[in-house]
Design a protein around this motif. Sequence first.
Motif, PDB file in Angstrom:
ATOM      1  N   LYS A   5       9.240 -19.873 -24.025  1.00  0.00           N
ATOM      2  CA  LYS A   5      10.609 -19.652 -24.485  1.00  0.00           C
ATOM      3  C   LYS A   5      10.692 -18.386 -25.348  1.00  0.00           C
ATOM      4  N   GLU A   6       9.693 -18.204 -26.218  1.00  0.00           N
ATOM      5  CA  GLU A   6       9.687 -17.006 -27.059  1.00  0.00           C
ATOM      6  C   GLU A   6       9.587 -15.744 -26.191  1.00  0.00           C
ATOM      7  N   GLN A   7       8.745 -15.837 -25.159  1.00  0.00           N
ATOM      8  CA  GLN A   7       8.611 -14.683 -24.260  1.00  0.00           C
ATOM      9  C   GLN A   7       9.933 -14.397 -23.553  1.00  0.00           C
ATOM     10  N   GLN A   8      10.590 -15.455 -23.090  1.00  0.00           N
ATOM     11  CA  GLN A   8      11.880 -15.262 -22.407  1.00  0.00           C
ATOM     12  C   GLN A   8      12.898 -14.637 -23.347  1.00  0.00           C
ATOM     13  N   GLU A   9      12.897 -15.093 -24.602  1.00  0.00           N
ATOM     14  CA  GLU A   9      13.842 -14.530 -25.576  1.00  0.00           C
ATOM     15  C   GLU A   9      13.613 -13.046 -25.760  1.00  0.00           C
ATOM     16  N   ILE A  10      12.343 -12.665 -25.818  1.00  0.00           N
ATOM     17  CA  ILE A  10      12.036 -11.246 -25.995  1.00  0.00           C
ATOM     18  C   ILE A  10      12.441 -10.445 -24.761  1.00  0.00           C
ATOM     19  N   LEU A  11      12.145 -10.993 -23.609  1.00  0.00           N
ATOM     20  CA  LEU A  11      12.483 -10.253 -22.382  1.00  0.00           C
ATOM     21  C   LEU A  11      13.988 -10.017 -22.255  1.00  0.00           C
ATOM     22  N   PHE A  38      27.780 -17.330 -11.574  1.00  0.00           N
ATOM     23  CA  PHE A  38      26.467 -16.718 -11.822  1.00  0.00           C
ATOM     24  C   PHE A  38      25.386 -17.544 -11.120  1.00  0.00           C
ATOM     25  N   PRO A  39      24.373 -16.905 -10.579  1.00  0.00           N
ATOM     26  CA  PRO A  39      23.272 -17.668  -9.970  1.00  0.00           C
ATOM     27  C   PRO A  39      22.273 -18.081 -11.060  1.00  0.00           C
ATOM     28  N   VAL A  40      22.774 -18.807 -12.057  1.00  0.00           N
ATOM     29  CA  VAL A  40      21.996 -19.036 -13.280  1.00  0.00           C
ATOM     30  C   VAL A  40      22.080 -20.506 -13.701  1.00  0.00           C
ATOM     31  N   TYR A  41      20.937 -21.080 -14.067  1.00  0.00           N
ATOM     32  CA  TYR A  41      20.952 -22.390 -14.714  1.00  0.00           C
ATOM     33  C   TYR A  41      20.135 -22.288 -15.991  1.00  0.00           C
ATOM     34  N   TYR A  42      20.264 -23.293 -16.843  1.00  0.00           N
ATOM     35  CA  TYR A  42      19.651 -23.215 -18.167  1.00  0.00           C
ATOM     36  C   TYR A  42      18.613 -24.298 -18.367  1.00  0.00           C
ATOM     37  N   VAL A  43      17.412 -23.881 -18.725  1.00  0.00           N
ATOM     38  CA  VAL A  43      16.378 -24.822 -19.104  1.00  0.00           C
ATOM     39  C   VAL A  43      16.101 -24.586 -20.576  1.00  0.00           C
ATOM     40  N   ASP A  44      16.317 -25.604 -21.376  1.00  0.00           N
ATOM     41  CA  ASP A  44      16.044 -25.482 -22.803  1.00  0.00           C
ATOM     42  C   ASP A  44      16.828 -24.316 -23.410  1.00  0.00           C
ATOM     43  N   GLY A  45      18.041 -24.112 -22.902  1.00  0.00           N
ATOM     44  CA  GLY A  45      18.903 -23.050 -23.432  1.00  0.00           C
ATOM     45  C   GLY A  45      18.563 -21.659 -22.924  1.00  0.00           C
ATOM     46  N   MET A  46      17.499 -21.529 -22.123  1.00  0.00           N
ATOM     47  CA  MET A  46      17.140 -20.206 -21.622  1.00  0.00           C
ATOM     48  C   MET A  46      17.604 -20.047 -20.177  1.00  0.00           C
ATOM     49  N   PRO A  47      18.235 -18.889 -19.879  1.00  0.00           N
ATOM     50  CA  PRO A  47      18.778 -18.700 -18.528  1.00  0.00           C
ATOM     51  C   PRO A  47      17.672 -18.492 -17.493  1.00  0.00           C
ATOM     52  N   GLN A  48      17.847 -19.121 -16.348  1.00  0.00           N
ATOM     53  CA  GLN A  48      16.899 -18.986 -15.235  1.00  0.00           C
ATOM     54  C   GLN A  48      17.676 -18.531 -14.003  1.00  0.00           C
ATOM     55  N   MET A  49      17.069 -17.612 -13.255  1.00  0.00           N
ATOM     56  CA  MET A  49      17.721 -17.142 -12.029  1.00  0.00           C
ATOM     57  C   MET A  49      17.378 -18.088 -10.879  1.00  0.00           C
ATOM     58  N   ILE A  50      18.356 -18.313 -10.020  1.00  0.00           N
ATOM     59  CA  ILE A  50      18.111 -19.073  -8.800  1.00  0.00           C
ATOM     60  C   ILE A  50      17.571 -18.089  -7.768  1.00  0.00           C
ATOM     61  N   ALA A  51      16.548 -18.501  -7.021  1.00  0.00           N
ATOM     62  CA  ALA A  51      15.925 -17.572  -6.075  1.00  0.00           C
ATOM     63  C   ALA A  51      16.935 -17.101  -5.036  1.00  0.00           C
ATOM     64  N   ALA A  52      16.783 -15.850  -4.636  1.00  0.00           N
ATOM     65  CA  ALA A  52      17.752 -15.212  -3.740  1.00  0.00           C
ATOM     66  C   ALA A  52      17.966 -16.001  -2.454  1.00  0.00           C
ATOM     67  N   GLU A  53      16.919 -16.678  -1.969  1.00  0.00           N
ATOM     68  CA  GLU A  53      17.080 -17.377  -0.679  1.00  0.00           C
ATOM     69  C   GLU A  53      18.039 -18.567  -0.772  1.00  0.00           C
ATOM     70  N   HIS A  54      18.374 -19.001  -2.002  1.00  0.00           N
ATOM     71  CA  HIS A  54      19.289 -20.143  -2.125  1.00  0.00           C
ATOM     72  C   HIS A  54      20.732 -19.699  -2.355  1.00  0.00           C
ATOM     73  N   LEU A  55      20.961 -18.418  -2.337  1.00  0.00           N
ATOM     74  CA  LEU A  55      22.320 -17.906  -2.531  1.00  0.00           C
ATOM     75  C   LEU A  55      23.109 -18.098  -1.240  1.00  0.00           C
ATOM     76  N   PRO A  56      24.415 -18.138  -1.251  1.00  0.00           N
ATOM     77  CA  PRO A  56      25.252 -18.022  -2.438  1.00  0.00           C
ATOM     78  C   PRO A  56      25.365 -19.324  -3.220  1.00  0.00           C
ATOM     79  N   ILE A  57      25.571 -19.164  -4.509  1.00  0.00           N
ATOM     80  CA  ILE A  57      25.955 -20.304  -5.335  1.00  0.00           C
ATOM     81  C   ILE A  57      27.479 -20.344  -5.262  1.00  0.00           C
ATOM     82  N   VAL A  58      27.979 -21.346  -4.562  1.00  0.00           N
ATOM     83  CA  VAL A  58      29.413 -21.369  -4.240  1.00  0.00           C
ATOM     84  C   VAL A  58      30.212 -21.981  -5.378  1.00  0.00           C
ATOM     85  N   LEU A  59      31.345 -21.391  -5.636  1.00  0.00           N
ATOM     86  CA  LEU A  59      32.266 -21.833  -6.677  1.00  0.00           C
ATOM     87  C   LEU A  59      32.613 -23.308  -6.463  1.00  0.00           C
TER      88      LEU A  59
END
Length: 1016
Positions: free
Chosen positions: A194-200, A492-513
Amino acid sequence: MQYNFNEIEKKWQDYWAKNQTFRAENNSEKEKFYVLDMFPYPSGAGLHVGHPLGYIASDIYARYKRHKGFNVLHPQGYDSFGLPAEQYAIQTGQHPAITTAENIKTYRRQLDQIGFSFDWSREVRTSDPKYYKWTQWVFIQLFNSWYNKDSDKAEDIETLVATFSSDGNANVNAVCDEDTPEFSAVEWNGFSSKEQQEILLKYRLTYLADTEVNWCPALGTVLANDEIVNGVSERGGHPVIRKKMTQWSMRISAYAQRLLDGLNTIDWPQPLKDSQTNWIGRSQGASVTFYTVTSSGVENKHAIEVFTTRPDTIFGVSFMTLAPEHELVAKITTPEQKAEVDAYIEATAKRSERDRMADVKTISGAFTGAYAEHPFSKKPIPIWIGDYVLAGYGTGAVMSVPCGDQRDWDFAKHFDIPIPNIFEGVDISEEAFADKEKTVIANSDFLDGLPYKKAVKTAIYELEKLGQGKGKINYRLRDAVFSRQRYWGEPFPVYYVDGMPQMIAAEHLPIVLPEVEKYLPTETGEPPLGNATVWAWDTKTNQIVSNEFISPSGGDQEGENGVYPLELNTMPGWAGSSQYFNRYMDPHNDEAIFSKEAIDYWQDVDLYIGGSEHATGHLLYARFWQKFMFDRGYVPKDEFAKKLINQGMITGTSAFVYWVVPGGLSEDAETFIGKGHLMPSMFITKEAYELVEYIPGKLGVLENDKSKGVFKFVKSHIKNLDDFYFEEGGEKFSLNFKLLPRRLPTNLLKGVSDNLDIEKFEKSDFFKDYPDKKYLLNNKSEYLTHREIEKMSKSKYNVVNPDDIVKEYGADSLRLYEMFLGPLEQSKPWNTAGITGVHSFLKKLWKLYFNENGSKITDAEASAENLKTLHKTIKKVEEDIENFSFNTSVSTFMICVNELTAQKCTCKAILEPLAILVSPYAPHIAEELWEKLGHSESISTAPFPTFEPKYLVESSKEYPISFNGKMRFKMELPADMSKEDIEAAVMAHEKTQQQLAGRTPKKVIVVPGKIVNIVG
RNA sequence: GCAGGGAUGGCGAAAUGGCAAACGCAGCUGGUUUAGAACCAGUACUCUGAGAGUUCGAAUCUCUCUCCCUGUACCA
């Protein structure tokens, strides 16, 4: 045969659609040419005649390029996410997708009937999941990138992670957040995930951060800086406040310099470049650190960082000013000054951004009681706060140099702060001296006697030696907030684990409204997507699932089911428009945003036409995305459009009436009671309206010499005058009235005149609540409305619908007339009356080819005269199109047709090329003529006629003979006559002798082929 | 305040150092014709926002001023 435009236009529009005439191929031996229009937002109001102006121009160019043998890409689509459809959904519950689809249908019908050569097989809609899949994809690429200042480009985030784990970040030269801590490789490897993700996140090109945003409560969303005009929202004009929120941002500031430099490489209009330059706002100077003075040694020493463009004036600093919001204010304010400072901060917080901007004259501020130490003189400098210093620019703090900066000077004068003079031989008692060129520094220790440039260099050098400053370039351009708290936008193609944003892999797009019940924010204040019940990401199945499965802890501990909440914000309007020009190249590709072959062939846009209102929004963001895509190797060009043209606005002519509402005015002129419903409403003219003066500072109008006529008119229509001397609540009221200018729809006027059609007006819905109407008529018994030229808009009742024009005159007439109005870039008023000119031109053109019995065309040989007319037309039209001077081409066609008609030309050798010349402008008639000339293929790719100069060669020239620059008579002389012979011939002429009246000319100027001028 | 653009007949405009107003609208005259219109022929007006300069010659280039439009603005 009659010119039946309705029939012809329908026929060819159907033909083009059926035969896919304008379909562009991604593989072609031909040279490519990409002509792009800024795609429209499909609003409910449909198109008015102003909208197609740019489309007609680009269509002419596209068609011309096809005649010139190019493979032309000319696509069209829709920017179909946006606020109006969502606002409509909130009001009516109708899904924005339905509203949008309906509006698009109207747009398409309207566009089709104008006969554009769009390749509709490539249509994109930003709200289509197949399209926004790739908008989401670009977002993910941005998330996975950082900006390396050493290589000056965006790079994969993995390269950064690798550096961190081997070397830490001490030697990383990246664009990142200001508060990024320094760490070693050992530290990095010891950080939790989590600390690494925050820095990135502090390095990623799109990042989640707590930012001060422009929150618009009325729209329920944040706005980007370019969506705010004069402190209120661009759309709707609602107030905007500053608020801290966790938001996605785009690190566009990393590209500030390249966005600036790139402007030199593209052919865009200067005003547009200027506004981007201003928006980016580069200023060169120095950052200087001041330290606060500690009196007892107990308090902490604080550093105050300032940015200045004038480090040369450092010895002129007599105080410092912080923005009231500056974080140090609370820490440094002395107990004695606390009350005053707090009161001031509270007062400024209450003032909206708009008030602050509107009111730049009032000087206000407060002394904090604290002092900073001057880096060189070590003297204490008082620290003030003042709202003329903006928290959002630079560091939110300035070193105030009252002798060199007018705002500092004003502030110092107001609060009686000393104004030391550090300029040689300059009087600063009345105003500050800001001229750099004439600057010679004085009273400044080691800077004495130096001019501006040298003093700047020296000051920076000395500051660096002290470790209290360095040269710095500052940009006004801020990172762009990318989250919107709205429903109708890209998820956004984004979900949150422990408050940190995670990208959904491109092959699962589109994330439909997702579907939602309500389009409003939730009760807990979350964005509309918070209403969605199926809006969680299952990391095991890679699917969107019901919220009920969400991991209770929100983290990724053992034994959890791996379902996490999805992002609730959506992307802003400019997301989809930042990549559409590339997507058009390969719009149906499901495997990639575009194929390599497609991008390698089409490269970039050759000609982009659209409105100047997108200067600092779409056009800046799109350039940023393109540069990013270039850095990451997806596109071959780092600017997406070589040439751009802003088409001017077509303005409408509004009609005004001046409405008199009778009523009573109290004796003190403080109260006015309208009696409009009991008494007749009266309409007076603009002239009469202007004679009337209001009682200064009060209500009601003055009855004086000028206005007595208007009063007489009003009184003449009031049956019982006594009614107008009444009492209410013990106060006496006398006759008076209110005057209100009101717009009326222009279709309530008689024909194209300014006369109100009173009968029609009284039957209309306008003023129907006031049935008794009286008019101030002129001597012809007409009521004249006042006409004013304004922006064409529904709310101003001055829109002209292209549908009506097409029905009455045809699409070809509309196309020609829009071009004929004037230069493309200029704004010009629409006047429907004038269209008969171009319409009768088309009829005359038709008559060159046909009479009542059918075709007139013969195989007769073209005369020299015919050829001359044709070739001068070819030359002019070709030049005009290349120069985007479409208005002059239309005149040229008129002249050509007038001449050929007079010459009674019927030969195919002339009329066939003429049809091609006309074709880009009036394609329907051209196709019809082409077919009747015996061709079975569309005219659209027929080669453009070649200009032959030999047909324009003249054997003689009619020379204007001028005397001292004034033309007096003309003389026919052989074209190849020498200078000397011309002079001799002219001098021998009897009229020359007459003009000279015996004088001897001082000089005779002969310009062969042009003019003769006799001086003397 | 700053930046950019502009000012030519009644209107939209053309002419970017060489015959000012091409082309179109509106106006006027005549013809033909009509339910309305359409069509054909002909035609007047006005002299480039003001002033100065450069030039043989300026709407066009330079300077000063006036006015209008557009954008932008406490940017240190």
